[in-house]
Design a protein around this motif. Structure first.
Motif, mmCIF file in Angstrom:
data_model
loop_
_atom_site.group_PDB
_atom_site.id
_atom_site.type_symbol
_atom_site.label_atom_id
_atom_site.label_comp_id
_atom_site.label_asym_id
_atom_site.label_seq_id
_atom_site.Cartn_x
_atom_site.Cartn_y
_atom_site.Cartn_z
ATOM 1 N N GLY A 8 1.496 -9.553 -11.444
ATOM 2 C CA GLY A 8 1.120 -8.915 -10.210
ATOM 3 C C GLY A 8 -0.512 -9.304 -9.818
ATOM 4 N N GLY A 9 -0.892 -8.692 -8.928
ATOM 5 C CA GLY A 9 -2.314 -8.859 -8.602
ATOM 6 C C GLY A 9 -3.392 -8.662 -9.481
ATOM 7 N N SER A 10 -3.183 -7.424 -10.156
ATOM 8 C CA SER A 10 -4.252 -7.008 -11.086
ATOM 9 C C SER A 10 -4.459 -7.832 -12.245
ATOM 10 C CB SER A 10 -3.774 -5.612 -11.589
ATOM 11 O OG SER A 10 -3.624 -4.543 -10.678
ATOM 12 N N VAL A 11 -3.501 -8.368 -12.775
ATOM 13 C CA VAL A 11 -3.647 -9.220 -13.694
ATOM 14 C C VAL A 11 -4.198 -10.729 -13.320
ATOM 15 C CG1 VAL A 11 -2.318 -10.866 -15.382
ATOM 16 C CG2 VAL A 11 -1.734 -8.218 -15.441
ATOM 17 N N VAL A 63 -11.421 -14.567 -3.827
ATOM 18 C CA VAL A 63 -10.950 -13.990 -2.647
ATOM 19 C C VAL A 63 -9.809 -13.256 -3.212
ATOM 20 C CG1 VAL A 63 -9.938 -14.091 -0.520
ATOM 21 C CG2 VAL A 63 -12.063 -15.645 -0.922
ATOM 22 N N ASP A 64 -9.842 -11.865 -2.939
ATOM 23 C CA ASP A 64 -8.607 -11.094 -3.373
ATOM 24 C C ASP A 64 -7.759 -11.005 -2.081
ATOM 25 O OD1 ASP A 64 -6.687 -9.173 -4.126
ATOM 26 O OD2 ASP A 64 -7.981 -7.543 -4.548
ATOM 27 N N ALA A 65 -6.727 -11.740 -1.956
ATOM 28 C CA ALA A 65 -5.752 -11.727 -0.572
ATOM 29 C C ALA A 65 -4.389 -11.179 -1.218
ATOM 30 C CB ALA A 65 -5.665 -13.121 -0.025
ATOM 31 N N ILE A 83 -2.974 -13.826 -4.287
ATOM 32 C CA ILE A 83 -1.834 -13.505 -3.464
ATOM 33 C C ILE A 83 -0.754 -13.098 -4.387
ATOM 34 C CG2 ILE A 83 -0.291 -14.420 -1.700
ATOM 35 C CD1 ILE A 83 -2.257 -16.916 -0.884
ATOM 36 N N ASP A 84 -0.319 -11.874 -3.817
ATOM 37 C CA ASP A 84 0.692 -11.182 -4.244
ATOM 38 C C ASP A 84 2.353 -11.594 -3.750
ATOM 39 O OD1 ASP A 84 0.033 -10.027 -6.587
ATOM 40 O OD2 ASP A 84 -0.279 -7.840 -5.684
ATOM 41 N N PRO A 85 3.035 -12.389 -3.965
ATOM 42 C CA PRO A 85 4.391 -12.633 -3.721
ATOM 43 C C PRO A 85 5.183 -11.315 -3.778
ATOM 44 C CG PRO A 85 3.994 -14.596 -4.979
ATOM 45 C CD PRO A 85 2.830 -13.673 -5.076
ATOM 46 N N HIS A 86 4.814 -10.302 -4.298
ATOM 47 C CA HIS A 86 5.758 -9.110 -4.294
ATOM 48 C C HIS A 86 5.218 -8.024 -3.407
ATOM 49 C CE1 HIS A 86 3.377 -7.203 -7.960
ATOM 50 N NE2 HIS A 86 2.495 -7.017 -6.766
ATOM 51 N N LYS A 87 4.155 -8.610 -2.490
ATOM 52 C CA LYS A 87 3.884 -7.811 -1.167
ATOM 53 C C LYS A 87 4.479 -8.763 0.009
ATOM 54 C CE LYS A 87 0.280 -5.583 -3.580
ATOM 55 N NZ LYS A 87 -1.313 -5.476 -3.871
ATOM 56 N N GLY A 88 3.685 -9.534 0.341
ATOM 57 C CA GLY A 88 3.901 -10.023 1.894
ATOM 58 C C GLY A 88 5.002 -11.210 1.829
ATOM 59 N N VAL A 141 -13.293 -2.987 -1.900
ATOM 60 C CA VAL A 141 -12.636 -3.981 -2.736
ATOM 61 C C VAL A 141 -11.557 -2.933 -3.742
ATOM 62 C CG1 VAL A 141 -13.784 -3.604 -4.700
ATOM 63 C CG2 VAL A 141 -12.866 -5.880 -4.326
ATOM 64 N N HIS A 142 -10.406 -3.473 -3.949
ATOM 65 C CA HIS A 142 -9.295 -2.814 -4.535
ATOM 66 C C HIS A 142 -9.864 -2.612 -6.041
ATOM 67 C CE1 HIS A 142 -5.400 -2.260 -6.758
ATOM 68 N NE2 HIS A 142 -4.932 -2.128 -5.568
ATOM 69 N N HIS A 143 -9.240 -1.367 -6.539
ATOM 70 C CA HIS A 143 -9.819 -0.897 -7.806
ATOM 71 C C HIS A 143 -9.662 -1.657 -8.957
ATOM 72 C CE1 HIS A 143 -5.852 0.951 -7.963
ATOM 73 N NE2 HIS A 143 -6.144 0.553 -9.096
#
Ligand SMILES: *Cc1c(COP(=O)(O)O)cnc(C)c1O
Length: 480
Positions: free
Chosen positions: A153-156, A269-271, A298-303, A187-189
């Motif tokens: 995921g995005g956090s890792v 860049v956090d996208a 980029i998180d494929p499990h989102k967009g 910014v995301h936590h």
């Protein structure tokens, strides 16, 4: 004696491999359960409050249970409670939904259990994962020598990026106190978490001011960096967001890239949420400069609407990621022979991993890109539609959405707005038809709409407007 013992154990151990008939029986039951679940989504709820007490818990026992008992349990204790992220009425946190081919791919990856961590172990699996990464690299406009890693995921992925930045700039523990990291308060936590886990907690973290639409003020960044450098500090990392969690804002990436370049900082860049929108042609210019970032998430499990468990880190020069993540182990010497393709194990903290790239690959193959592109454009249009309609219902809105997330709130006459909107969200959760979330910005309580599920269409947005209006009318009657 010994042979008898082995034979006895074998008879029991062989139960791990079900007979074809058993396989079919379990498979049919699970298939029926899954399709029932999907068929109910359109008219089901997005949120179901949990009962105060958990039901009868199924402890693992020495002997097997019937599949029906287990599925009944899942139905009541898991799928019948809490937020339903598969539902198109989930408009709260960032939900992708989970396109169906991804479930088939996960099934196949689990059946064949191919080792996707090392090229030597399964060249094809690693090629598929790297192909997905190259496809994403291409989408952001990265050069040939870019690559990255498919993470959980995005956090890792953000953590891995911060670590690569630290290692590339050779920051040792004794340097950390002099280092400065720049971002905004939006910014995301998980970036804060990444900084701490990467051993950078003692660095100075500067929140650069933002414009009215919560985008970083690049001029203010430039001034701050120059001031810090003149004071003997070491400006080291700038983290921009392309699609913030609160409002979907995209920072001015090109202007930030100029400053990062001038001061030799790592530009990340956090996208995680916003990146997929690069598929939409009209949005290309909002992302201008993303290709100049040293790393992108980029998180494929989102967009890309895949089920949870797939993030992506892209690094413009793959060598910098390798220098941060490579390993050596004597027992892995056979694996080092074949290296005409990068191995995920050399580019991430993981060794043994799920063949998670298959779900993205199969989904893109079976569905084609066109519906993904259309769905993303549709999400943006729906958010803009909501932006207009919610004002007609008397709500105040935040900035016009860059993407498909926006904030809004109701200002009740003669009552406290924060308290009122807090009550409103509780009312909506109890109702459960739709699920929305909230956030606080500068002490103001805002409701938040995130249109990211591929099952969200006009019907779901209209239901959301209806529910919000009902909630407001109900609460207004109470306060009067
Ligand atoms: C979701 C999100 C994250 C965190 O990613 P996870 O996949 O939830 O770990 C980070 N940054 C942004 C902007 C996000 O939207």
């Amino acid at each position: 004696m010994m042979l008898e013992h082995i034979a006895r154990l074998e008879a029991l151990a062989r139960q791990l491999e079900p007979e074809p008939e058993q396989r079919l029986n379990w498979g049919r039951s699970v298939w029926t359960y899954a399709t029932d679940f999907l068929d109910k989504l359109e008219n089901g709820k997005a949120y179901e409050g949990s009962p105060a007490q958990a039901g009868q818990w199924l402890e693992p026992s020495e002997t097997p249970r019937p599949v029906s008992e287990i599925l009944d349990f899942l139905s009541s204790e898991v799928d019948g409670q809490g937020i339903n992220p598969a539902s198109g009425y989930h408009l709260g946190y960032v939900p992708g939904g989970g396109v169906f081919p991804a479930a088939l791919a996960d099934f196949m990856a689990a059946v064949s259990n191919r080792y996707a961590g090392i090229f030597f172990a399964n060249p094809g699996a690693v090629r598929i994962e790297n192909q997905m990464l190259r496809w994403l690299c291409n989408l952001v406009g990265y050069p040939e020598n870019a690559l990255g890693n498919l993470s959980s995921g995005g956090s890792v992925a953000n953590l891995t990026a911060v670590t690569a930045a630290r290692d590339h700039l050779g920051i040792r523990s004794k340097d950390v106190e002099r280092c400065v990291i720049y971002t905004t308060s939006q910014v995301h936590h998980c970036v804060h978490k990444a900084i701490r886990i990467a051993g950078l907690a003692e660095a100075t973290l500067r929140f650069i001011s933002m414009d009215a639409a919560f985008r970083m003020d690049a001029n203010a960044l430039g001034i701050q960096v120059a001031t810090d450098q003149a004071a003997g500090l070491k400006p080291f990392l700038v983290v921009a967001s392309a699609g913030t969690t609160d409002t979907g804002a995209i920072d001015p990436l090109d202007a930030i890239a100029d400053i990062a370049g001038e001061f030799d900082m790592w530009f990340h860049v956090d996208a995680a949420y916003g990146g997929a929108f690069l598929l939409v042609n009209e949005l290309q210019c909002a992302f201008k400069g993303i290709e100049r970032a040293d790393s992108i998430v980029i998180d494929p499990h989102k967009g890309f609407f895949l089920p949870y468990g797939l993030g992506a880190l892209l690094v413009r020069d793959v060598q910098t990621l390798y220098q941060s993540q490579y390993y050596q182990a004597n027992y892995m010497q056979d694996a080092l022979q074949a290296n005409d393709e990068w191995s995920p194990a050399d580019l991430s903290p993981e060794l043994t991993k799920h063949f998670r790239g298959l779900r993205m690959w199969l989904s893109l193959q079976l569905l084609g890109l066109q519906p993904f592109r259309a769905a993303l454009e549709e999400k943006i249009a729906l958010c803009q539609y909501f932006y207009g309609r919610i004002q007609e219902l008397g709500f105040e809105v935040g900035p016009y959405p860059d993407l498909s997330i926006m904030i809004y709130r109701y200002i009740p006459p003669g009552a406290d707005a924060n308290a009122f909107n807090g009550e409103l969200i509780k009312w909506i959760q109890r109702d459960g038809r739709v699920f929305i979330s909230s956030t606080s910005i500068d002490g103001q309580f805002w409701l938040r709409l995130a249109v990211v599920n591929f099952r969200t269409h006009l019907r779901q947005i209209d239901t959301c407007l209806l529910v919000l209006n009902e909630g407001v009318q109900h609460l207004l009657k109470q306060t009067l």
